[in-house]
Design a protein around this motif. Structure first.
Motif, PDB file in Angstrom:
ATOM      1  N   PRO A  85      -5.021  12.491  -6.062  1.00  0.00           N
ATOM      2  CA  PRO A  85      -4.303  13.166  -4.982  1.00  0.00           C
ATOM      3  C   PRO A  85      -3.869  14.529  -5.430  1.00  0.00           C
ATOM      4  O   PRO A  85      -3.514  14.715  -6.556  1.00  0.00           O
ATOM      5  N   ILE A 137      -4.751   5.118  -2.341  1.00  0.00           N
ATOM      6  CA  ILE A 137      -3.952   6.347  -2.322  1.00  0.00           C
ATOM      7  C   ILE A 137      -4.736   7.546  -1.803  1.00  0.00           C
ATOM      8  O   ILE A 137      -4.260   8.683  -1.900  1.00  0.00           O
ATOM      9  N   MET A 140       2.418  10.740  -0.645  1.00  0.00           N
ATOM     10  CA  MET A 140       1.342  10.691   0.339  1.00  0.00           C
ATOM     11  C   MET A 140       1.892  10.159   1.658  1.00  0.00           C
ATOM     12  O   MET A 140       2.821   9.357   1.669  1.00  0.00           O
ATOM     13  N   ARG A 147       1.411   4.832  -2.334  1.00  0.00           N
ATOM     14  CA  ARG A 147       1.227   6.171  -1.772  1.00  0.00           C
ATOM     15  C   ARG A 147       2.490   7.017  -1.943  1.00  0.00           C
ATOM     16  O   ARG A 147       2.402   8.228  -2.159  1.00  0.00           O
ATOM     17  N   HIS A 152       0.835  -1.211   0.000  1.00  0.00           N
ATOM     18  CA  HIS A 152       0.000   0.000   0.000  1.00  0.00           C
ATOM     19  C   HIS A 152       0.868   1.258   0.000  1.00  0.00           C
ATOM     20  O   HIS A 152       0.647   2.191  -0.780  1.00  0.00           O
ATOM     21  N   ASN A 153       1.847   1.288   0.892  1.00  0.00           N
ATOM     22  CA  ASN A 153       2.654   2.498   1.050  1.00  0.00           C
ATOM     23  C   ASN A 153       3.565   2.768  -0.137  1.00  0.00           C
ATOM     24  O   ASN A 153       3.911   3.916  -0.404  1.00  0.00           O
TER      25      ASN A 153
END
Length: 174
Positions: A174, A138, A49, A44, A40-41
């Protein structure tokens, strides 16, 4: 017997074959949680993010729901009132054929159709569902994630829960 009754009977019979010990190990193991969180990160980070934090309560709720999905053998989002304040991504694939990070990368592959802008107008196809898993991953306001994996005799089911939830109409991604 009606077709839906036969399907329900098969799902319940298959539930007896669920390896709940393996599912519990998959959802609670630090390695699996780390792998899911890192996947996930990584997405991002592409947008600078804030990284998500792992939330054990979200993970526990996700694991319970993943086990329910494994019992019925199909994907259906949980009712929103059963997960108030949480977003949800679902995935299903052949049992033991995919690493946790690969499951998440499946959602991340939606970025090929994604373009920044105001949700739900973020898909090159003009269908937000083509990028909805990715935008949840995100989402700028989301700070925590927890995931669980349930298993049936044939399939693995990944459920990830997000808080605060994303995919809010009229907000920028984003």
């Amino acid at each position: 017997m009606f077709r839906w009754q036969a399907r329900l009977w098969l799902a319940l019979a298959g539930a007896a074959a669920i390896n709940t010990g393996a599912a519990a190990a998959m959802t609670s193991g630090r390695g699996v949680a780390s792998e899911l969180l890192a996947a996930h990160n990584a997405e991002r980070a592409l947008y600078r993010m804030q990284p998500l934090a792992w939330d054990p309560q979200l993970a526990s709720a996700a694991a319970r729901y993943a086990t329910q999905l494994a019992a019925i053998g199909d994907l259906h989002h949980s009712p929103r009132n059963a997960r108030a304040g949480q977003g949800e991504n679902l995935w299903m694939g052949t049992r033991n054929a995919f690493r946790p990070r690969t499951m998440v990368q499946n959602w991340a592959s939606e970025k090929a159709m994604f373009h920044p802008g105001t949700f739900p107008n973020n898909s090159r196809s003009r269908n937000w569902a083509d990028v909805g898993h990715y935008t949840q991953m995100i989402w700028p306001g989301t700070t925590r994630v927890g995931c669980g994996i349930g298993r049936s005799a044939r399939y693995d089911f990944l459920v990830c829960r997000y808080s605060p939830p994303g995919n809010v109409d009229g907000r920028r991604v984003p």
